[in-house]
Structures are given as C-alpha cells and as structure tokens.
Design an enzyme around this catalytic site. Structure first.
Site, PDB file in Angstrom:
ATOM      1  CB  SER A  86       5.743  23.925   0.849  1.00  0.00           C
ATOM      2  OG  SER A  86       5.295  24.613   1.967  1.00  0.00           O
ATOM      3  NE  ARG A 107       2.971  28.074  -2.361  1.00  0.00           N
ATOM      4  CZ  ARG A 107       2.259  28.627  -1.375  1.00  0.00           C
ATOM      5  NH1 ARG A 107       1.159  29.305  -1.664  1.00  0.00           N
ATOM      6  NH2 ARG A 107       2.635  28.524  -0.120  1.00  0.00           N
ATOM      7  CD  GLU A 155       5.347  25.350  -3.680  1.00  0.00           C
ATOM      8  OE1 GLU A 155       5.946  26.292  -4.236  1.00  0.00           O
ATOM      9  OE2 GLU A 155       5.265  25.212  -2.441  1.00  0.00           O
TER      10      GLU A 155
HETATM   11  N1  EPU Z   1       0.740  20.096  10.088  1.00  0.00           N
HETATM   12  C1  EPU Z   1       0.999  18.908  10.716  1.00  0.00           C
HETATM   13  N2  EPU Z   1       2.267  18.389  10.650  1.00  0.00           N
HETATM   14  C2  EPU Z   1       3.250  19.019   9.973  1.00  0.00           C
HETATM   15  C3  EPU Z   1       2.986  20.236   9.325  1.00  0.00           C
HETATM   16  C4  EPU Z   1       1.704  20.758   9.399  1.00  0.00           C
HETATM   17  O1  EPU Z   1       0.130  18.308  11.336  1.00  0.00           O
HETATM   18  O2  EPU Z   1       4.380  18.492   9.963  1.00  0.00           O
HETATM   19  C5  EPU Z   1      -0.607  20.682  10.205  1.00  0.00           C
HETATM   20  C6  EPU Z   1      -0.556  21.897  11.118  1.00  0.00           C
HETATM   21  O3  EPU Z   1      -0.726  21.547  12.458  1.00  0.00           O
HETATM   22  C7  EPU Z   1      -1.739  22.721  10.610  1.00  0.00           C
HETATM   23  C8  EPU Z   1      -1.767  22.408   9.133  1.00  0.00           C
HETATM   24  O4  EPU Z   1      -1.032  21.205   8.953  1.00  0.00           O
HETATM   25  O5  EPU Z   1      -2.940  22.284  11.199  1.00  0.00           O
HETATM   26  C9  EPU Z   1      -1.206  23.521   8.278  1.00  0.00           C
HETATM   27  O6  EPU Z   1       0.149  23.793   8.642  1.00  0.00           O
HETATM   28  P1  EPU Z   1       0.858  25.210   8.378  1.00  0.00           P
HETATM   29  O7  EPU Z   1       0.059  26.317   8.984  1.00  0.00           O
HETATM   30  O8  EPU Z   1       2.278  25.075   8.792  1.00  0.00           O
HETATM   31  O9  EPU Z   1       0.743  25.444   6.826  1.00  0.00           O
HETATM   32  P2  EPU Z   1       0.910  24.477   5.579  1.00  0.00           P
HETATM   33  O10 EPU Z   1      -0.419  24.301   4.946  1.00  0.00           O
HETATM   34  O11 EPU Z   1       1.643  23.255   5.962  1.00  0.00           O
HETATM   35  C10 EPU Z   1       1.198  26.418   3.856  1.00  0.00           C
HETATM   36  C11 EPU Z   1       2.160  26.835   2.793  1.00  0.00           C
HETATM   37  C12 EPU Z   1       3.401  27.475   3.393  1.00  0.00           C
HETATM   38  C13 EPU Z   1       2.962  28.669   4.229  1.00  0.00           C
HETATM   39  C14 EPU Z   1       1.974  28.186   5.299  1.00  0.00           C
HETATM   40  C15 EPU Z   1       1.407  29.319   6.110  1.00  0.00           C
HETATM   41  C16 EPU Z   1       1.784  25.329   0.927  1.00  0.00           C
HETATM   42  C17 EPU Z   1       2.342  24.249   0.069  1.00  0.00           C
HETATM   43  N3  EPU Z   1       2.535  25.719   1.951  1.00  0.00           N
HETATM   44  O12 EPU Z   1       1.825  25.371   4.602  1.00  0.00           O
HETATM   45  O13 EPU Z   1       4.198  27.948   2.326  1.00  0.00           O
HETATM   46  O14 EPU Z   1       4.070  29.293   4.838  1.00  0.00           O
HETATM   47  O15 EPU Z   1       0.850  27.520   4.657  1.00  0.00           O
HETATM   48  O16 EPU Z   1       0.466  30.029   5.356  1.00  0.00           O
HETATM   49  O17 EPU Z   1       0.691  25.830   0.636  1.00  0.00           O
HETATM   50  C18 EPU Z   1       5.997  27.413   0.847  1.00  0.00           C
HETATM   51  O18 EPU Z   1       5.188  27.471  -0.077  1.00  0.00           O
HETATM   52  O19 EPU Z   1       7.216  27.182   0.641  1.00  0.00           O
HETATM   53  C19 EPU Z   1       5.537  27.598   2.223  1.00  0.00           C
HETATM   54  C20 EPU Z   1       6.329  27.451   3.266  1.00  0.00           C
END
Ligand code: EPU
Length: 340
Positions: A239, A165, A335
């Site tokens: 995010s 990012r 972010e």
């Molecule tokens: N999780 C939780 N609780 C929550 C949210 C997530 O326990 O409320 C856990 C999920 O169960 C999972 C892990 O966290 O084990 C990761 O969750 P997720 O796959 O939803 O991805 P993320 O790491 O939370 C990142 C990006 C998103 C992108 C997703 C999918 C960042 C800051 N965010 O989120 O990007 O869509 O991966 O690749 O890196 C954005 O940048 O605006 C965005 C939405």
C-alpha cells in the site's frame, strides 16, 4: 571488522527495484559491530539510512550518505507459560519465513500476517497489519540500539506508541534507534481471527472444515497473491497510501453523494475510508504513465513496470493525491517512506 562498499547500486535492496546508488554501504550483524561502526569517521560524517527489507521505501534519487543494512539474525524461544510462548527474532530475519516457522511450530498469532514483504525489524516500526490483525496484538517488547551512543534499550508495547501504521519510531524517535530484535507473544492454544470478510469467503471457497492456523495462512496467501503484485515480479512497496480517517459529518456527506463509499466506523467516532476505493473512483486504477502505474487489481499499490524512476513514481503519487482531493475533498497520506 566491518567492510564497506562504496558507490553501491541498490536495485536488489528496494522492492521497487530502483537502480539508485548510495555513497557508502555496510551490513551490521551484532550490537558489537554497531559499537565499532559508531566510532568510525564514515558513520559520523555522513547522513545515515537503516535498511531492512527495503519493502516500504521509495528512493527518489541516489542516496547521498551511508546505508546500514540491518542484518541481525536468529530466532529463539525466550520463555513459555501455560498459554504462550515468547519468541525473540532478529530484525534482519525475513518476515514471511518467520511466520511460516511459527505455523510449523503451531504458534498462533501471526498467520493473518502471512506473505507480507520485508524483514522483522520493520514490523513494529509501522505496526504492520492485514486481515484484522496488527503487530501490536502480539508484540511483547523490542530491543534497539541508540544510534547516538550505542546503548541498548528495551521498549515495551506502550513505549512503542503504536497506532495505525504508526509507532514512536516513525515520529518522535525517527532515525534515532536501530531495532535489533523483537519479542512476540504467541499462543500455544490457537486463537483464530477470521473476522475479515475476505478470509471467511476464501476458507469457504477452499472447503475448509476444520480451522487451523495453516488453513488461515494459506487463505491469506491466496488472497494476497490474487490482489497484490509480487515484488519479485513487479516492483512495488505494498500500500502506497494509508486509509484516511474522516469525521462522521464528512463521511455522511460523501455517502450522500457516493452511496457505495466504503467506510468503517472507528472507536473515536470518526470513519476510515478505503483509499483503494477512492483512487479507483477517481479514475486512476490501472492507469500507467511510462513505467509507473497504479496497480490493476488494488489501486492502493503503485508499481514499477520496469524502468520507472523513483521520481516518476513520486509524481504519480502526487497525481493520485490531487485526483482524490479534487473528487472527494479527502487528503491521502503516503504510507511509504520517501528517501531523497
Ligand atoms: N477497494 C476498491 N478498489 C481497489 C482496492 C480496494 O474498491 O482498488 C475496496 C475493496 O473492495 C474493499 C476495500 O476497498 O471494499 C478494502 O480493500 P482491501 O481489503 O484490499 O484492503 P485495503 O484497506 O485496501 C488494507 C491494508 C493492506 C492489507 C489489507 C488487508 C492499508 C494501507 N492497507 O488495504 O496492507 O493487506 O488492508 O487487511 O491499511 C500494506 O500495508 O502494504 C498492505 C498491503
């Protein structure tokens, strides 16, 4: 001739839908228009903000300056080779519409990045990423205009200094260049990336037998729609925080105390933690303070239920930072760009 509006309300220009005002506003469609703008008093006497789709910023107050809406348009195939097609896209094109255009034309590389809000120009700025793909994986080059003297410059991937990012445009060259177009290197022979667990599960659920970029895009759209609030319905900027990086020692000590901690090993020996998980375990998922809230399905997203101010959303982000730091000793980083 560039036309300016004054005291303009920006509700429709930011995905939090905050009704803030800016002193001056104009749209720029071409490099020639930018050169014209560069010599005007209004440009030289005001603080300036380049606005794309407005999907990654939070206005905490009215903007005291000139907002320049980046409206460069056009999609053009620059060249082809045996395996690739090089497509140049105007910074003001809508990101998801461009992804759909790629899928219609059978150009692979961006299908995992379906349904990301915002415009093409912002994509290299923060190296957007989702479901195992980042823009840097398919980025060829970009063209940008120097805001000091109007010269046009090309940036290679190396010169963009992409990180998680991150890019040079958020650091050393912050507020210096206006990105006018981006060239993507897309594959004619599809190169499927289904390594992200949620995609595999979704494809299986949908009974997809033969993989295609359309099937992957559809799966991503379904996953995103189920977890992430539609900014047209509930104001948000995706995010709000980055997933933090911690040392392996810190990760191990947290794992001891919280065995279900979500962590991913990085090449440098550190670990990335899921900020959504940390926020949820700190007890803030789904919490609402007035019209500012932590989203119910994905704690990494802050939302405006209707009449929240930017300052209230910012205060909520501070509550989140404090709660996570207190419980886990981890400092989250925002972010979203904060504009005051
Ligand atoms: N999780 C939780 N609780 C929550 C949210 C997530 O326990 O409320 C856990 C999920 O169960 C999972 C892990 O966290 O084990 C990761 O969750 P997720 O796959 O939803 O991805 P993320 O790491 O939370 C990142 C990006 C998103 C992108 C997703 C999918 C960042 C800051 N965010 O989120 O990007 O869509 O991966 O690749 O890196 C954005 O940048 O605006 C965005 C939405």
């Amino acid at each position: 001739m560039i036309s300016f509006s004054h005291n303009k309300i920006l509700t429709d220009y930011n995905t939090f839908h905050l009704p803030v005002y800016c002193n001056h506003f104009c749209e720029i469609n071409t490099v020639a228009e930018f050169s014209e703008l560069l010599h005007q008093k209004i440009y030289n006497e005001n603080e300036r903000l380049i606005l794309g789709g407005g999907s990654n910023l939070l206005f905490t107050s009215n903007y005291n300056g000139l907002v320049i809406k980046n409206n460069f348009k056009g999609i053009k195939i620059e060249k082809r080779d045996d395996q690739h097609v090089f497509v140049s896209v105007g910074a003001g094109e809508n990101w998801h519409k461009f992804v759909l255009w790629c899928i219609e034309n059978n150009f692979s590389g961006l299908e995992n990045l379906s349904l990301i809000p915002g415009n093409v120009g912002a994509s290299p700025m923060q190296n957007i990423g989702a479901y195992g793909v980042e823009i840097k994986d398919v980025f060829e080059s970009l063209e940008a205009v120097d805001m000091l003297d109007g010269t046009v410059r090309n940036f290679s991937a190396a010169e963009c200094e992409f990180g998680y990012r991150e890019s040079v445009f958020k650091r050393k060259l912050k507020n210096r260049f206006l990105i006018s177009s981006v060239v993507f290197r897309l594959s004619i022979i599809p190169n499927f990336n289904t390594s992200y667990g949620a995609i595999e599960q979704e494809l299986e659920k949908a009974g997809v037998k033969e993989l295609s970029i359309k099937a992957i895009s559809d799966a991503v759209i379904r996953i995103r729609s189920s977890k992430l609030p539609d900014p047209n319905v509930i104001g948000n900027a995706g995010s709000f925080f980055k997933n933090p990086e911690v040392s392996s020692d810190k990760c191990a000590s947290l794992k001891k105390e919280f065995p279900d901690l979500v962590s991913y090993p990085l090449e440098n020996g550190n670990f990335k933690l899921a900020a959504g998980w940390l926020i949820e375990k700190a007890g803030l998922k789904g919490k609402r303070f007035g019209d500012a809230g932590v989203h119910t399905q994905q704690a990494l997203v802050l939302v405006n239920y209707g009449n929240s101010s930017g300052a209230e959303i910012f205060d909520l982000s501070q509550k989140v930072l404090d709660a996570v730091n207190e419980k886990f000793g981890v400092i989250l980083e925002r972010e979203v760009n904060i504009i005051s």
